[in-house]
Write an enzyme that holds these catalytic residues in place. Structure first.
Site, PDB file in Angstrom:
ATOM      1  N   ASP A   1       1.020  -1.212   0.243  1.00 58.34           N
ATOM      2  CA  ASP A   1       0.101   0.002  -0.228  1.00 58.34           C
ATOM      3  C   ASP A   1       0.821   1.059   0.216  1.00 58.34           C
ATOM      4  O   ASP A   1       2.039   1.498   0.637  1.00 58.34           O
ATOM      5  CB  ASP A   1      -0.619   0.518   1.360  1.00 58.34           C
ATOM      6  CG  ASP A   1      -1.651   1.636   1.576  1.00 58.34           C
ATOM      7  OD1 ASP A   1      -3.092   2.126   0.617  1.00 58.34           O
ATOM      8  OD2 ASP A   1      -1.545   1.828   2.165  1.00 58.34           O
TER       9      ASP A   1
ATOM     10  N   ASP B   1       0.651   5.424   0.989  1.00 59.94           N
ATOM     11  CA  ASP B   1       0.619   6.060   1.737  1.00 59.94           C
ATOM     12  C   ASP B   1       1.209   7.807   1.313  1.00 59.94           C
ATOM     13  O   ASP B   1       1.433   8.001   1.568  1.00 59.94           O
ATOM     14  CB  ASP B   1       0.159   5.865   3.087  1.00 59.94           C
ATOM     15  CG  ASP B   1      -0.775   6.778   3.424  1.00 59.94           C
ATOM     16  OD1 ASP B   1      -0.849   8.018   2.992  1.00 59.94           O
ATOM     17  OD2 ASP B   1      -1.260   6.424   4.588  1.00 59.94           O
TER      18      ASP B   1
ATOM     19  N   GLU C   1       1.630  11.710   0.858  1.00 59.26           N
ATOM     20  CA  GLU C   1       1.215  12.702   1.876  1.00 59.26           C
ATOM     21  C   GLU C   1       1.392  14.149   1.125  1.00 59.26           C
ATOM     22  O   GLU C   1       2.411  13.527   2.254  1.00 59.26           O
ATOM     23  CB  GLU C   1       0.645  12.142   2.767  1.00 59.26           C
ATOM     24  CG  GLU C   1      -0.689  10.716   3.022  1.00 59.26           C
ATOM     25  CD  GLU C   1      -0.737  10.652   4.982  1.00 59.26           C
ATOM     26  OE1 GLU C   1      -1.133  12.393   5.222  1.00 59.26           O
ATOM     27  OE2 GLU C   1      -1.054   9.824   5.351  1.00 59.26           O
TER      28      GLU C   1
ATOM     29  N   TYR D   1     -10.725  11.710   6.632  1.00 61.08           N
ATOM     30  CA  TYR D   1     -11.543  12.368   7.883  1.00 61.08           C
ATOM     31  C   TYR D   1     -10.019  13.203   7.746  1.00 61.08           C
ATOM     32  O   TYR D   1      -9.219  14.072   7.057  1.00 61.08           O
ATOM     33  CB  TYR D   1     -10.733  11.066   8.949  1.00 61.08           C
ATOM     34  CG  TYR D   1      -9.943  10.209   8.383  1.00 61.08           C
ATOM     35  CD1 TYR D   1      -8.592  10.598   9.247  1.00 61.08           C
ATOM     36  CD2 TYR D   1     -10.538   9.462   8.468  1.00 61.08           C
ATOM     37  CE1 TYR D   1      -7.449   9.229   8.240  1.00 61.08           C
ATOM     38  CE2 TYR D   1      -9.946   7.681   7.143  1.00 61.08           C
ATOM     39  CZ  TYR D   1      -8.689   8.362   8.116  1.00 61.08           C
ATOM     40  OH  TYR D   1      -7.486   7.409   6.966  1.00 61.08           O
TER      41      TYR D   1
END
Length: 539
Positions: A309, A311, A313, A381
């Site tokens: 995965d 991620d 950012e 979120y």
């Protein structure tokens, strides 16, 4: 949108199958009946684990079951999984979960519980109004679902649970496990089992591997594969030895997967703290993919991981650092990973949920990368929080907009609709849920939109607190934008509850999404209250 800094700040053998002693109340021999059989799985004197098997011995489909039983004095149920339990004195009622209501003729379903005291079989028991040993009749509608018990589980070693069928319709339930949780949080892979969460998950994301220097590398070698587990803290109750080739969370995940053969594990790289290396990775995607392949496929733990995965950012935008590698960088990195790992290995990505005009979704070609991803997880979120110390107060995970929302496009539906409009298939999108709240202090206004003086106190980080704490310390008093909030004294918190998660899962179903994911497992209650709401809501 900021993602929690707690990811960085909090970190400073074969499964032995234990014998299952089947102890039915009496022989369930009546033909043409629905029966419930109680069995002792393990008994360690001060506590025990029990299993209850519901069997449809009729020629008709059973649409729902309800078991009422009384336990002898000196024993009680402290936690359960795969059924909803209520208690009045020594009398218990167990009702099927919404996703486990139907039993075909001849089919069986098992749910389990941990109990205090030595194991004792019930002294009386009925199922659907008839004797548990025979005589229960099929119901045409499912009984009313009872709220789950909130009592904590015992600390005794767990044992093997039967494999759980994946959620109907192939919906994905994906949860993050934070590698640093084994320190101050004292949350280990074993807790995924004892909470009942492992039986509800389809995938675990192990967070995080590092990307420094544009290469995949170990995040925390001690937590990952060096920490020795005692029997009490080990998934299967077997202690690590000093000379075994793999220890730590990786070995515990291996044991968990043997208990739950349908459960898949992905290694997640990057995150808020370690996304800087993706900028260098984008300069040579093939070299990055090679490094990831060598690490994930290391012979010591290759069997543990079913996927990788990413991620990041954020690509071509700013997170903790800013990236300017262009709109194609993410797509190129994902393409290289898919080429290296092949078509059968899972490749997924957690991505921005900034649905504003000209925001982070617009900065990157996520749709172009979607063909090489099994699914994408917009992090719906952390939209608002005490990183803006003076407020205004606002829910960190709104599903929809509402009057007075501080920024346009900062809600879940805005992100989902924007991604769909750009060509990302609905079925490849998972809705994000936070198992924590964000809060301010110095607040005088109960409704959203109030001013504040700073971050509310938190156990591990100011402005952030786990759901399992907030549900008791500051119970929700209102909802806005499809999520919950509460004001307690001068503190104002927003977080999701089982009820608001139910609404979000209804939304996910109505939009044809592929399921849901959450950050992160240790924020839930000891009996998996929030993950139960996700599974129940996805249906």
């Amino acid at each position: 949108m900021k993602r929690s800094l707690r990811r960085a700040l909090w970190a400073t053998g074969a499964v032995v199958a234990l014998a299952v002693a089947a102890v039915p109340m009496t022989t369930a021999s009546a033909a043409g009946s629905v029966t419930a059989t109680f069995a002792k799985v393990q008994d360690w004197g001060t506590g025990h684990e029990g299993r209850v098997t519901v069997t449809n011995g009729t020629s008709s489909t059973v649409n729902g079951w309800r078991i009422e039983f009384t336990l002898p004095s000196g024993t009680s149920i402290s936690s359960s999984w795969d059924a909803d339990i209520t208690r009045s004195g020594d009398r218990y009622v167990a009702v099927n979960k919404s996703w486990a209501s139907t039993l075909a003729p001849g089919a069986s379903f098992s749910w389990g519980y941990n109990g205090t005291g030595a194991y004792k079989a019930p002294v009386s028991c009925t199922i659907n109004g008839g004797s548990c040993t025979g005589g229960g009749t099929p119901t045409t509608t499912a009984p009313t679902t009872a709220p789950p018990t909130t009592a904590p589980p015992t600390t005794a070693p767990p044992t093997t649970q039967p494999p759980t069928t994946p959620p109907p319709g192939g919906k994905k339930i994906v949860g993050y496990f934070a590698e640093w949780g084994v320190y101050a949080r004292n949350y280990h892979v074993k807790n995924i089992h004892t909470s009942g969460s492992a039986a509800k998950l389809t995938h675990i994301l192990y967070a995080f591997g590092n990307t420094t220097g544009g290469r995949c590398s170990i995040g925390d070698s001690y937590a990952d594969y060096e920490k020795a587990y005692t029997a009490a803290d080990s998934v299967d109750g077997v202690a690590d030895t000093w000379d075994q080739p793999l220890r730590g969370s990786f070995n515990q995940l291996r044991k968990l997967k043997k208990m739950y053969p349908n459960l898949k594990v992905l290694w997640s790289f990057g995150g808020w703290t370690w996304s800087g290396g993706f900028t260098q990775a984008a300069q040579n995607p093939a070299a990055f993919a090679d490094s990831c392949y060598s690490l994930v496929k290391d012979p010591r733990w290759a069997d543990v991981f079913d996927g990788i995965d990413i991620d990041w950012e954020y690509p071509n935008a700013c997170g903790l650092q800013c990236d300017s590698s262009g709109p194609n960088a993410f797509k190129n990195v994902v393409s290289a990973l898919r080429s290296k790992f092949g078509s059968s290995f899972l490749v997924t990505a957690a991505i921005t949920a900034d649905g504003s005009n000209g925001g982070k979704i617009d900065a990157t070609d996520y749709a172009g990368a979607a063909n090489n991803l099994n699914w994408l997880m917009p992090m719906t979120y952390d939209y608002f929080g005490a990183f803006n110390a003076q407020g205004p107060t606002a829910p960190h995970s709104p599903l929809y907009s509402y009057a007075g929302i501080p920024q346009q496009g900062f809600w879940s539906d805005a992100a989902i609709q924007k991604l769909k409009s750009k060509g990302v298939p609905s079925s490849k999108l998972l809705l994000g849920v936070g198992f924590y709240g964000r809060g301010w202090t110095g607040v005088t206004q109960a409704a959203p939109g109030g001013s504040a003086t700073g971050a509310a106190p938190g156990t591990y980080e100011a402005g952030i607190e786990d759901y399992k704490v907030l549900k008791n310390s500051c119970p929700a008093t209102g909802t806005v934008g499809g999520t919950a909030y509460a004001k307690c004294g001068s503190n104002w918190w927003s977080y999701d509850t089982p009820s608001t998660i139910g609404g979000k899962m209804s939304y996910a179903n109505s939009q044809g999404l592929g399921g849901a994911f959450f950050w992160e497992l240790s924020g839930d209650t000891s009996n998996g209250e929030l993950i139960g709401a996700i599974k129940g809501g996805l249906g």
